[in-house]
Design a protein around this motif. Structure first.
Motif, PDB file in Angstrom:
ATOM      1  N   LYS A  11      17.740  28.315  60.587  1.00  0.00           N
ATOM      2  CA  LYS A  11      17.199  29.432  61.371  1.00  0.00           C
ATOM      3  C   LYS A  11      17.311  29.148  62.870  1.00  0.00           C
ATOM      4  O   LYS A  11      17.681  30.020  63.660  1.00  0.00           O
ATOM      5  N   ALA A  15      12.023  35.289  51.661  1.00  0.00           N
ATOM      6  CA  ALA A  15      12.530  36.638  51.951  1.00  0.00           C
ATOM      7  C   ALA A  15      14.049  36.672  51.842  1.00  0.00           C
ATOM      8  O   ALA A  15      14.616  37.637  51.323  1.00  0.00           O
ATOM      9  N   LEU A  16      14.713  35.618  52.320  1.00  0.00           N
ATOM     10  CA  LEU A  16      16.174  35.558  52.228  1.00  0.00           C
ATOM     11  C   LEU A  16      16.614  35.464  50.769  1.00  0.00           C
ATOM     12  O   LEU A  16      17.590  36.109  50.363  1.00  0.00           O
ATOM     13  N   ARG A  48      16.325  38.921  49.256  1.00  0.00           N
ATOM     14  CA  ARG A  48      17.365  39.855  49.712  1.00  0.00           C
ATOM     15  C   ARG A  48      18.741  39.521  49.138  1.00  0.00           C
ATOM     16  O   ARG A  48      19.594  40.409  49.022  1.00  0.00           O
ATOM     17  N   ASP A  96      14.683  35.480  61.844  1.00  0.00           N
ATOM     18  CA  ASP A  96      13.230  35.687  61.789  1.00  0.00           C
ATOM     19  C   ASP A  96      12.684  35.690  60.364  1.00  0.00           C
ATOM     20  O   ASP A  96      11.513  35.994  60.146  1.00  0.00           O
ATOM     21  N   SER A  97      13.521  35.343  59.409  1.00  0.00           N
ATOM     22  CA  SER A  97      13.141  35.446  58.002  1.00  0.00           C
ATOM     23  C   SER A  97      12.463  34.178  57.497  1.00  0.00           C
ATOM     24  O   SER A  97      12.507  33.117  58.122  1.00  0.00           O
ATOM     25  N   THR A  98      11.846  34.284  56.330  1.00  0.00           N
ATOM     26  CA  THR A  98      11.399  33.113  55.577  1.00  0.00           C
ATOM     27  C   THR A  98      12.434  32.838  54.501  1.00  0.00           C
ATOM     28  O   THR A  98      13.244  33.710  54.159  1.00  0.00           O
ATOM     29  N   PHE A 105      18.119  39.238  60.906  1.00  0.00           N
ATOM     30  CA  PHE A 105      17.145  39.093  59.824  1.00  0.00           C
ATOM     31  C   PHE A 105      16.932  37.611  59.506  1.00  0.00           C
ATOM     32  O   PHE A 105      15.799  37.145  59.361  1.00  0.00           O
ATOM     33  N   VAL A 106      18.024  36.855  59.408  1.00  0.00           N
ATOM     34  CA  VAL A 106      17.942  35.430  59.076  1.00  0.00           C
ATOM     35  C   VAL A 106      17.149  34.678  60.134  1.00  0.00           C
ATOM     36  O   VAL A 106      16.335  33.802  59.814  1.00  0.00           O
TER      37      VAL A 106
END
Length: 255
Positions: free
Chosen positions: A67, A39-40, A43, A34-36, A31-32
């Motif tokens: 990332k 978004a992190l 979450r 490909d995340s922004t 997830f990290v």
């Protein structure tokens, strides 16, 4: 080094909130990758500023570089280069990938507003690259002071102020002769840009900004010690100059 090793190396410096963020990241590395940052933050029930502070504690220039690190660690060890020439090509490509993932805006702004820019290389190759970098900045109208040796670097602590900027180039980021000076400058709130080979290190961890280049150690028949090329350091320094020139051009158009 992977994310778990990175966390282990910095455990003593982390707050409870930062440990909770990292616990989530360790359990959700895909997830990290490909995340922004937003978004992190969502979450982990934190803020983007908390994540930015955490990335800097870990020695990264920002979330984009973190990332990139996670994505590389998930890919696993790469296949060894076919030959010595291929190793150099891979180093340049990896360095450029990291540069493309970095936001240079705060870095060039810091260069532009600094009263005095002090440049220091921890070794002969780094000093040579830094000297060329200094000449390039001079053509942009920015004068820099190149520090020639560790004794002069240590002796300059008293004259370096928060309105100045220190740019330090190293390979490992663990040069023992430089570390006490770097830590003293950090305690005096003197802004620093650390330029080191890829990986977590002590100099990058205390600098305001950290940039990294790839330099794969290669054993050759004519060297008793692993050979390190510093072409990628020159590539990185050249990229800073190009980013600064672009910044000046945009600044002039907006004025």
């Amino acid at each position: 080094m992977d994310l778990q090793e990175l966390v282990n190396a910095h455990q003593s410096r982390l707050s409870d909130t930062e440990r909770e963020i990292l616990a989530f990241m360790l359990n959700n590395e895909e997830f990290v990758a490909d995340s922004t940052i937003s978004a992190l933050a969502h979450r982990t029930f934190t803020s983007t500023s908390s994540i930015i502070r955490l990335t800097k504690k870990l020695g990264f220039s920002g979330f984009a570089e973190l990332k990139f690190f996670v994505k590389n660690s998930l890919a696993g060890p790469t296949t060894p280069p076919i030959d010595f020439l291929e190793s150099g090509r891979n180093d340049i490509l990896t360095t450029y990938e990291g540069l493309m993932a970095t936001d240079f805006t705060p870095i060039v702004q810091k260069i532009d507003t600094a009263r005095t820019i002090y440049c220091y290389g921890t070794g002969f190759a780094q000093r040579t690259a830094i000297q060329e970098f200094s000449k390039s900045l001079l053509t942009c109208g920015k004068f820099t002071h190149v520090i020639p040796a560790s004794t002069e670097f240590r002796g300059s602590i008293g004259v370096m102020k928060p309105e100045d900027l220190v740019i330090i180039a190293s390979l490992s980021g663990e040069t023992e002769s430089a570390l006490p000076t770097v830590r003293a400058l950090a305690s005096r709130k003197v802004p620093m840009i650390a330029i080191t080979a890829l990986g977590v290190n002590s100099i990058s961890a205390v600098a305001e900004h950290a940039l990294h280049y790839e330099s794969t150690p290669t054993v050759t028949s004519i060297h008793t010690e692993p050979f390190h090329s510093f072409v990628t350091l020159s590539v990185l320094l050249d990229h800073i100059v190009r980013q600064y020139i672009q910044y000046l051009d945009l600044k002039e158009k907006d004025s």
